[in-house]
Write an enzyme that holds these catalytic residues in place. Structure first.
Site, PDB file in Angstrom:
ATOM      1  N   ASP A  52      11.529  78.542   9.651  1.00  0.00           N
ATOM      2  CA  ASP A  52      10.782  77.327   9.448  1.00  0.00           C
ATOM      3  C   ASP A  52      10.594  76.494  10.786  1.00  0.00           C
ATOM      4  O   ASP A  52      11.522  76.506  11.327  1.00  0.00           O
ATOM      5  CB  ASP A  52      11.351  76.468   8.384  1.00  0.00           C
ATOM      6  CG  ASP A  52      10.624  76.723   6.994  1.00  0.00           C
ATOM      7  OD1 ASP A  52       9.894  77.748   6.738  1.00  0.00           O
ATOM      8  OD2 ASP A  52      10.956  75.908   6.026  1.00  0.00           O
ATOM      9  N   LYS A  74       6.051  75.640   8.960  1.00  0.00           N
ATOM     10  CA  LYS A  74       5.292  74.819   8.017  1.00  0.00           C
ATOM     11  C   LYS A  74       5.521  73.345   8.265  1.00  0.00           C
ATOM     12  O   LYS A  74       6.596  73.107   8.432  1.00  0.00           O
ATOM     13  CB  LYS A  74       5.735  75.203   6.475  1.00  0.00           C
ATOM     14  CG  LYS A  74       5.444  76.511   5.961  1.00  0.00           C
ATOM     15  CD  LYS A  74       5.622  76.639   4.475  1.00  0.00           C
ATOM     16  CE  LYS A  74       6.875  76.234   4.138  1.00  0.00           C
ATOM     17  NZ  LYS A  74       7.282  76.257   2.780  1.00  0.00           N
ATOM     18  N   MET A 188       9.171  63.221   3.389  1.00  0.00           N
ATOM     19  CA  MET A 188       7.766  63.618   3.686  1.00  0.00           C
ATOM     20  C   MET A 188       6.848  62.238   3.415  1.00  0.00           C
ATOM     21  O   MET A 188       5.915  62.515   2.879  1.00  0.00           O
ATOM     22  CB  MET A 188       7.146  64.672   2.645  1.00  0.00           C
ATOM     23  CG  MET A 188       7.851  66.226   3.139  1.00  0.00           C
ATOM     24  SD  MET A 188       7.218  67.395   2.035  1.00  0.00           S
ATOM     25  CE  MET A 188       8.488  67.450   0.888  1.00  0.00           C
TER      26      MET A 188
HETATM   27  N1  SAH Z   1      14.716  71.349   2.555  1.00  0.00           N
HETATM   28  C1  SAH Z   1      14.622  70.129   3.658  1.00  0.00           C
HETATM   29  C2  SAH Z   1      13.512  69.115   3.158  1.00  0.00           C
HETATM   30  C3  SAH Z   1      12.025  69.953   3.577  1.00  0.00           C
HETATM   31  S1  SAH Z   1      10.763  68.823   3.149  1.00  0.00           S
HETATM   32  C4  SAH Z   1      15.975  69.380   3.423  1.00  0.00           C
HETATM   33  O1  SAH Z   1      16.631  69.409   2.651  1.00  0.00           O
HETATM   34  O2  SAH Z   1      16.135  68.560   4.328  1.00  0.00           O
HETATM   35  C5  SAH Z   1      10.297  68.308   5.075  1.00  0.00           C
HETATM   36  C6  SAH Z   1      10.879  66.695   5.045  1.00  0.00           C
HETATM   37  O3  SAH Z   1      12.611  66.659   5.359  1.00  0.00           O
HETATM   38  C7  SAH Z   1      10.525  65.775   6.260  1.00  0.00           C
HETATM   39  O4  SAH Z   1       9.032  65.572   5.999  1.00  0.00           O
HETATM   40  C8  SAH Z   1      11.325  64.804   6.467  1.00  0.00           C
HETATM   41  O5  SAH Z   1      11.121  63.937   5.320  1.00  0.00           O
HETATM   42  C9  SAH Z   1      12.489  65.496   6.034  1.00  0.00           C
HETATM   43  N2  SAH Z   1      13.336  65.935   7.055  1.00  0.00           N
HETATM   44  C10 SAH Z   1      13.763  67.320   7.286  1.00  0.00           C
HETATM   45  N3  SAH Z   1      14.456  67.188   8.610  1.00  0.00           N
HETATM   46  C11 SAH Z   1      14.616  65.940   9.091  1.00  0.00           C
HETATM   47  C12 SAH Z   1      15.183  65.280   9.857  1.00  0.00           C
HETATM   48  N4  SAH Z   1      15.870  66.146  11.200  1.00  0.00           N
HETATM   49  N5  SAH Z   1      15.131  63.897  10.428  1.00  0.00           N
HETATM   50  C13 SAH Z   1      14.319  63.305   9.329  1.00  0.00           C
HETATM   51  N6  SAH Z   1      13.649  63.797   8.154  1.00  0.00           N
HETATM   52  C14 SAH Z   1      13.887  65.228   8.224  1.00  0.00           C
END
Ligand code: SAH
Length: 275
Positions: A52, A74, A188
């Site tokens: 991803d 994505k 998100m």
């Molecule tokens: N499966 C992922 C989430 C996927 S949805 C998890 O468990 O973290 C994608 C969202 O995750 C982004 O829009 C943001 O809100 C958050 N996100 C993922 N990585 C991030 C990061 N390094 N810093 C801040 N937000 C993050």
């Protein structure tokens, strides 16, 4: 005295990555060091890595040299492979007896459609394993110096997505959310931060309660703004990249716990703006 050979200590018995199976692996929020030992071992064995946009590409360097690396990006607003294509690819590779590693940001089963992918694999009778990861709502906050809980600030946490099935803010019971948990963690939600703040305040949340915006958590360009519920919209508007929003008294602890701000210059980029 029983002496355990060092090799055994260092190499816990880990499951074998069988040919023809798919592993959904959590990459963690960004810092490549946050992948699990099992995830790392899987990378070393995989034939195909479908990764991803949110999974740190530095992790790909840890994959077996001969492994095929496929970007299955994505990211909100950008051109990306469709979800059904990703699923079709995983199934096709598995049927060709490949070891397929699906590398996903954070934890595969937290707001990242990993459950949909696993359901499709189950339906296609493809053996799969889920390798949990450090989710942004936990590890990202830790890197921002915001403990998810402290017994003086909160006894509950709610994880919320700002992105519903049809794209906008999902239909949520804002009154219940406002009252239900002292700490709210939004994924998100960067572009809908103002809307979220307005709904929380309308539902009775104190507009002056501490809140934070964390972008690119655990990465060299991590940025954190400490603000209030009322300030969430403007604070988030100044940011780009994957972003978390946090509302709750635990945000106040960052003042004393912002450990990443004290690291080498490449790891700090602090924004104290937006009150
Ligand atoms: N499966 C992922 C989430 C996927 S949805 C998890 O468990 O973290 C994608 C969202 O995750 C982004 O829009 C943001 O809100 C958050 N996100 C993922 N990585 C991030 C990061 N390094 N810093 C801040 N937000 C993050």
């Amino acid at each position: 005295m029983n002496i355990i050979p060092l090799a055994e200590v260092r190499q816990p018995a880990l499951p074998r990555f069988a040919k023809g199976s798919v592993w959904l692996v959590g990459a963690g929020p960004g810092d490549p060091g946050l992948i699990t030992v099992l995830g790392l071992r899987a990378l070393e064995q995989a034939d195909v890595v479908l990764y991803d946009a949110l999974a740190n590409e530095a992790l790909l360097d840890l994959a077996r040299p001969g492994a095929q690396r496929i970007f299955a990006g994505k990211r909100a607003g950008s051109k990306s492979i469709r979800q059904d294509q990703i699923i079709a690819q995983m199934i096709a590779f598995a049927r060709r007896k490949k070891r397929v590693l699906r590398l996903k940001g954070g934890d595969p089963f937290v707001f990242g459609r990993g459950a949909e992918e696993a359901l499709a694999l189950a339906e296609a009778h493809i053996p799969f394993r889920v390798v949990p990861g450090v989710t942004a709502g936990i590890g990202g906050l830790a890197y921002a110096g915001i403990p998810l809980t402290h017994r003086d600030t909160n006894h509950a946490v709610t994880f919320i997505t700002g992105h519903g099935v049809d794209g906008g803010l999902p239909d949520l019971d804002w009154r219940a959310l406002s009252k239900g948990a002292s700490t709210l963690v939004f994924y998100m939600a960067r572009t809908v931060a103002g809307e979220i703040a307005a709904k929380l305040i309308a539902a009775g949340r104190d507009a002056n309660e501490p809140a934070a915006v964390i972008a690119n958590a655990s990465l060299p360009d991590q940025t954190v703004a400490v603000t209030t519920v009322a300030g969430l919209g403007p604070a988030a508007a100044a940011f780009s990249g994957p972003t978390m929003l946090v509302v709750g008294a635990n945000v106040g602890l960052r003042e004393r716990l912002a450990w990443t701000a004290k690291r080498s210059p490449s790891h700090r980029l602090e924004s104290r703006a937006t009150a």
